[in-house]
Write a protein that holds these residues in place. Structure first.
Motif, mmCIF file in Angstrom:
data_model
loop_
_atom_site.group_PDB
_atom_site.id
_atom_site.type_symbol
_atom_site.label_atom_id
_atom_site.label_comp_id
_atom_site.label_asym_id
_atom_site.label_seq_id
_atom_site.Cartn_x
_atom_site.Cartn_y
_atom_site.Cartn_z
ATOM 1 N N THR A 198 0.948 -1.141 0.010
ATOM 2 C CA THR A 198 -0.124 0.015 -0.118
ATOM 3 C C THR A 198 0.724 1.447 -0.123
ATOM 4 O O THR A 198 0.479 2.388 -0.041
ATOM 5 C CB THR A 198 -1.105 -0.242 1.240
ATOM 6 N N PRO A 227 0.502 -10.259 -7.964
ATOM 7 C CA PRO A 227 -1.503 -10.520 -8.363
ATOM 8 C C PRO A 227 -1.434 -11.103 -9.393
ATOM 9 O O PRO A 227 -2.340 -11.267 -9.897
ATOM 10 C CB PRO A 227 -1.076 -8.796 -7.878
ATOM 11 N N HIS A 230 -1.947 -14.300 -8.709
ATOM 12 C CA HIS A 230 -2.625 -14.483 -6.527
ATOM 13 C C HIS A 230 -4.096 -14.174 -7.292
ATOM 14 O O HIS A 230 -4.111 -13.955 -6.122
ATOM 15 C CB HIS A 230 -1.363 -14.963 -5.957
ATOM 16 N N GLY A 231 -3.769 -13.143 -7.591
ATOM 17 C CA GLY A 231 -5.524 -12.521 -8.611
ATOM 18 C C GLY A 231 -4.663 -10.867 -7.419
ATOM 19 O O GLY A 231 -4.566 -10.876 -7.081
ATOM 20 N N GLN A 232 -6.441 -11.712 -6.735
ATOM 21 C CA GLN A 232 -6.702 -10.205 -5.500
ATOM 22 C C GLN A 232 -6.535 -10.833 -3.947
ATOM 23 O O GLN A 232 -6.484 -10.502 -2.583
ATOM 24 C CB GLN A 232 -8.073 -10.272 -5.919
ATOM 25 N N ARG A 233 -5.234 -12.308 -4.427
ATOM 26 C CA ARG A 233 -5.012 -12.729 -2.684
ATOM 27 C C ARG A 233 -3.948 -11.579 -2.322
ATOM 28 O O ARG A 233 -2.818 -11.842 -3.297
ATOM 29 C CB ARG A 233 -4.008 -14.123 -3.052
ATOM 30 N N PRO A 234 -4.037 -11.254 -0.387
ATOM 31 C CA PRO A 234 -2.989 -10.431 -0.486
ATOM 32 C C PRO A 234 -1.678 -11.224 -0.001
ATOM 33 O O PRO A 234 -1.309 -12.510 -0.077
ATOM 34 C CB PRO A 234 -3.712 -10.080 1.162
#
Length: 289
Positions: A198, A227, A230-234
């Motif tokens: 972030t 990402p 793993h896409g949206q997985r934190p």
């Protein structure tokens, strides 16, 4: 190609024991790596906890068949004339074409304690991927201003290398330093960035550059590999998972960025969430041709 990146805390585990052997064994348990990128490697700082010795030499002995390239962000001498070095290391068993060590910005910030930072870059030849520029770094922890300046510098280094690959200089004498250099737009940037995803500096590293920003050239910017896979997985945490000295909550501070030409070849990125051989967790990334 398999790459492991790890902030080793000068090879000091959570039990207080300093062991380069344990770091190498932990990395090998994670993957049969072709490239090993280590941060916080020490030499000569015998008064630090665990009294690290000449860790580049120790690691070389533990990695037969690998070539090691150590970039000292800090190089100084103690009162007795002892030679002290602290920085990043890249080890690889792949053919190496070029090595560079880049000091990163260190603007004044009198409010906190800081130290110099750098980026080691090794251009290697992968049988599956061709020429790949591997960059490893360790950014400032205490100063957000310094960390931001360092993130911008990393992006600029990548942009410059991509521009050199797109418009290489004229070939010079093959038997002199002017011989042609292996510029490539295929790049991996990894290490301990001492920030979470972030943080604005994380986005800064990934910003487009040059004509790309105006839509005039294909994308060559760096992108966070997590990402993509793993896409949206934190992000899995890589710091403060077991050691709470620097805060109560686990966080992801260690990232792998890949340039856009490598995105179709990205197959895997994972964090070892079990190791206690350092205060950070190792990360493995795998790419295929």
């Amino acid at each position: 190609m398999k790459l492991v990146t790890w902030n080793t805390q000068w090879c000091r585990g959570l039990d207080g024991m300093v062991s380069p052997r344990r770091i190498v064994e932990g990395a090998r348990a994670l993957a049969d790596f072709d490239v090993l990128c280590l941060q916080e490697v020490a030499s000569g700082y015998t008064r630090m906890p665990g009294a690290p010795a000449d860790q580049p030499a120790e690691l070389q002995a533990l990695l037969p068949g690998f070539r090691l390239f150590f970039g000292a962000a800090v190089e100084e001498f103690d009162a007795q004339g002892g030679h002290l070095r602290f920085g990043n290391l890249i080890a690889t068993r792949l053919p190496v074409a070029m090595v560079r060590h880049h000091p990163l910005p260190w603007p004044a910030d009198p409010a906190v304690s800081t130290m110099p930072r750098m980026c080691t870059v090794v251009t290697l030849n992968s049988p599956d991927l061709g020429a790949v520029r591997v960059m490893t770094t360790h950014l400032e922890y205490y100063s957000a201003a310094q960390r931001s300046a360092q993130a911008r510098a990393l992006r600029a280094l990548h942009a410059e290398a991509c521009e050199q690959a797109a418009a290489p200089p004229q070939a010079g004498d093959e038997h002199s330093p002017f011989q042609p250099k292996p510029h490539t737009q295929q790049a991996i940037l990894c290490g301990d960035f001492n920030m979470e995803a972030t943080d604005p500096a994380h986005a800064e590293i990934q910003q487009p550059f040059g004509l790309q920003a105006a839509g005039g050239t294909p994308g060559m910017r760096l992108q966070d590999a997590w990402p993509i896979v793993h896409g949206q997985r934190p992000h899995d945490p890589t710091f403060r998972l077991f050691d709470k000295q620097y805060g109560p909550e686990p966080a992801a501070f260690d990232f792998v960025f890949v340039s856009e030409p490598l995105i179709p070849r990205l197959r895997r990125i994972e964090v070892d969430r079990q190791s206690r051989a350092s205060d950070h967790q190792p990360v493995v990334v795998e790419l295929e041709g």
